[in-house]
Design an enzyme around this catalytic site. Structure first.
Site, PDB file in Angstrom:
ATOM      1  N   TYR A 154       0.793  -1.226   0.000  1.00 36.72           N
ATOM      2  CA  TYR A 154       0.000   0.000   0.000  1.00 36.72           C
ATOM      3  C   TYR A 154       0.830   1.283   0.000  1.00 36.72           C
ATOM      4  O   TYR A 154       0.258   2.380  -0.029  1.00 36.72           O
ATOM      5  CB  TYR A 154      -0.954  -0.003   1.201  1.00 36.72           C
ATOM      6  CG  TYR A 154      -1.936  -1.157   1.163  1.00 36.72           C
ATOM      7  CD1 TYR A 154      -2.881  -1.257   0.141  1.00 36.72           C
ATOM      8  CD2 TYR A 154      -1.919  -2.160   2.133  1.00 36.72           C
ATOM      9  CE1 TYR A 154      -3.775  -2.317   0.084  1.00 36.72           C
ATOM     10  CE2 TYR A 154      -2.809  -3.222   2.087  1.00 36.72           C
ATOM     11  CZ  TYR A 154      -3.740  -3.299   1.059  1.00 36.72           C
ATOM     12  OH  TYR A 154      -4.630  -4.353   1.002  1.00 36.72           O
ATOM     13  N   HIS A 179      -8.876   1.737  -5.488  1.00 32.81           N
ATOM     14  CA  HIS A 179      -8.025   0.844  -4.698  1.00 32.81           C
ATOM     15  C   HIS A 179      -6.574   1.186  -4.959  1.00 32.81           C
ATOM     16  O   HIS A 179      -6.183   1.384  -6.119  1.00 32.81           O
ATOM     17  CB  HIS A 179      -8.262  -0.628  -5.064  1.00 32.81           C
ATOM     18  CG  HIS A 179      -9.656  -1.053  -4.779  1.00 32.81           C
ATOM     19  ND1 HIS A 179     -10.117  -1.270  -3.501  1.00 32.81           N
ATOM     20  CD2 HIS A 179     -10.708  -1.246  -5.601  1.00 32.81           C
ATOM     21  CE1 HIS A 179     -11.397  -1.593  -3.564  1.00 32.81           C
ATOM     22  NE2 HIS A 179     -11.773  -1.575  -4.816  1.00 32.81           N
TER      23      HIS A 179
HETATM   24  C1  DQA Z   1      -7.756  -2.014  -0.865  1.00 32.10           C
HETATM   25  C2  DQA Z   1      -7.834  -3.446  -1.428  1.00 32.10           C
HETATM   26  C3  DQA Z   1      -8.693  -4.324  -0.551  1.00 32.10           C
HETATM   27  O1  DQA Z   1      -8.701  -5.650  -1.077  1.00 32.10           O
HETATM   28  C4  DQA Z   1      -8.123  -4.389   0.856  1.00 32.10           C
HETATM   29  O2  DQA Z   1      -8.958  -5.163   1.683  1.00 32.10           O
HETATM   30  C5  DQA Z   1      -7.907  -3.034   1.422  1.00 32.10           C
HETATM   31  C6  DQA Z   1      -7.297  -2.008   0.573  1.00 32.10           C
HETATM   32  C7  DQA Z   1      -6.782  -1.145  -1.685  1.00 32.10           C
HETATM   33  O3  DQA Z   1      -6.864   0.076  -1.556  1.00 32.10           O
HETATM   34  O4  DQA Z   1      -5.949  -1.668  -2.420  1.00 32.10           O
HETATM   35  O5  DQA Z   1      -8.155  -2.779   2.591  1.00 32.10           O
HETATM   36  O6  DQA Z   1      -9.045  -1.426  -0.945  1.00 32.10           O
END
Ligand code: DQA
Length: 140
Positions: free
Chosen positions: A22, A98
């Protein structure tokens, strides 16, 4: 232009949470960068870990006169019919964002309950995805 940037569960931990997936930017960094890139947009930024609280925030869209919602539903993306129904129930368009490329990860992340009722989905472009979603609303 009034936009709500809404982040779901565990995104409060951005910056320290699995940085290899992330990145190192915090949610505060994302907010500061958006405010600086789009000074004419009236932003509100909210994060909540609870499904019900996110639904309540989506329900306020009309009374707040929002033009759109940039929404990262986190893990609820892959589980929540109730959040999908809330997105369907409100007028302003929603763009799902995402940070990670959910389609290149575990199979359970490939399905989004929310995306079919959104204007579109942006995934895998890190925090740039939030900027692109705002750009969409400005151009729409
Ligand atoms: C997310 C992707 C989701 O699968 C995960 O559960 C998250 C972050 C992303 O920003 O990549 O919490 O939403």
């Amino acid at each position: 232009m009034k936009l709500l940037v809404l982040n779901g569960p565990n995104l409060n931990l951005l910056g320290t949470r699995e940085p290899d997936v992330y990145g190192n930017e915090t949610l505060d960094d994302v907010e500061a960068a958006l405010r600086s890139s789009f000074p004419d947009v009236e932003f509100s930024f909210r994060q909540d870990n609870g499904e019900g609280a996110l639904i309540d925030l989506l329900h306020t869209a009309h009374e707040r006169g929002l033009d759109g919602v940039v929404f990262n539903p986190g893990g609820y993306t892959h589980t929540s019919v109730a959040l999908r129904d809330a997105v369907s129930a409100i007028d302003p368009p929603v763009v799902e964002v995402h940070l990670s490329n959910v389609h290149a990860r575990e199979a359970f992340r490939h399905k989004s309950y929310i995306a079919p009722v959104c204007a579109g989905q942006i995934a895998g472009l890190g925090t740039t995805g939030y900027h692109l979603a705002v750009r969409y609303f400005l151009d729409a």
